[in-house]
Design a protein around this motif. Structure first.
Motif, PDB file in Angstrom:
ATOM      1  N   SER A 297       0.830  -1.211   0.000  1.00 32.77           N
ATOM      2  CA  SER A 297       0.000   0.000   0.000  1.00 32.77           C
ATOM      3  C   SER A 297       0.860   1.255   0.000  1.00 32.77           C
ATOM      4  O   SER A 297       0.416   2.309  -0.424  1.00 32.77           O
ATOM      5  CB  SER A 297      -0.916   0.007   1.218  1.00 32.77           C
TER       6      SER A 297
ATOM      7  N   ARG B 128       0.169   3.830  -2.891  1.00 33.53           N
ATOM      8  CA  ARG B 128      -0.512   3.114  -3.971  1.00 33.53           C
ATOM      9  C   ARG B 128      -1.952   3.609  -4.106  1.00 33.53           C
ATOM     10  O   ARG B 128      -2.706   3.642  -3.141  1.00 33.53           O
ATOM     11  CB  ARG B 128      -0.510   1.614  -3.658  1.00 33.53           C
TER      12      ARG B 128
ATOM     13  N   TRP C 226      -5.901  -0.104   3.052  1.00 31.88           N
ATOM     14  CA  TRP C 226      -5.964  -0.805   1.757  1.00 31.88           C
ATOM     15  C   TRP C 226      -6.816  -2.070   1.878  1.00 31.88           C
ATOM     16  O   TRP C 226      -7.680  -2.335   1.051  1.00 31.88           O
ATOM     17  CB  TRP C 226      -4.557  -1.147   1.281  1.00 31.88           C
TER      18      TRP C 226
END
Length: 148
Positions: free
Chosen positions: A44, A71, A143
């Motif tokens: 992430s 990300r 995430w």
């Protein structure tokens, strides 16, 4: 960049103790080297150092900065995100505009601000692993909670 888009590309080399990127400007001469903590699932966020020559400024001088790569689920259009934040701007609010709405934005701002300003116990040239792991925990949890 304030002067236009800077497109970089290059090899990514995973190693046991770190992740290395040697990035070069597409159609230009700028180069950067990133030395990052090893990636962990679900990737992430990646963090570490970026080294290169200052691109904007009166002098071409070697420079070093801490860096965090977050990300995104969907890439924003280039005109949708400027990339530079004025001083005092919320990083969490910027992330929210890109689709990453954090549960405790004030805490995220403090944590990321501390990491990026090198205001930690490890000094400017050492990133304490515990400081980076704390950021990983926040972004990995986010995430995984928003997967699917």
């Amino acid at each position: 960049m304030p002067t236009g888009q800077l497109q970089l590309g290059g090899p990514v080399t995973p190693a046991k103790r770190s992740l290395y990127l040697h990035l070069k400007e597409v159609g230009g001469e700028a180069q950067f080297f990133l030395c990052l903590f090893p990636q962990t699932q679900p990737v992430s966020v990646l963090g570490g150092y970026m080294v290169g020559t200052a691109i904007i400024g009166p002098e071409a001088q070697p420079s070093l900065t801490r860096i965090l790569l977050v990300r995104l689920r969907d890439a924003p259009a280039a005109e949708q995100w400027g990339g530079y934040l004025p001083p005092g701007t919320s990083i969490a609010a910027d992330l929210a505009s890109l689709g990453i709405v954090m549960e405790h934005p004030e805490a995220v701002d403090r944590q990321l601000g501390q990491f990026l300003s090198a205001d930690s116990d490890g000094g400017v040239n050492q990133i304490p692993p515990s400081e980076y792991r704390a950021i990983l925990d926040v972004f990995d949890r986010h995430w995984l909670q928003h997967a699917g």
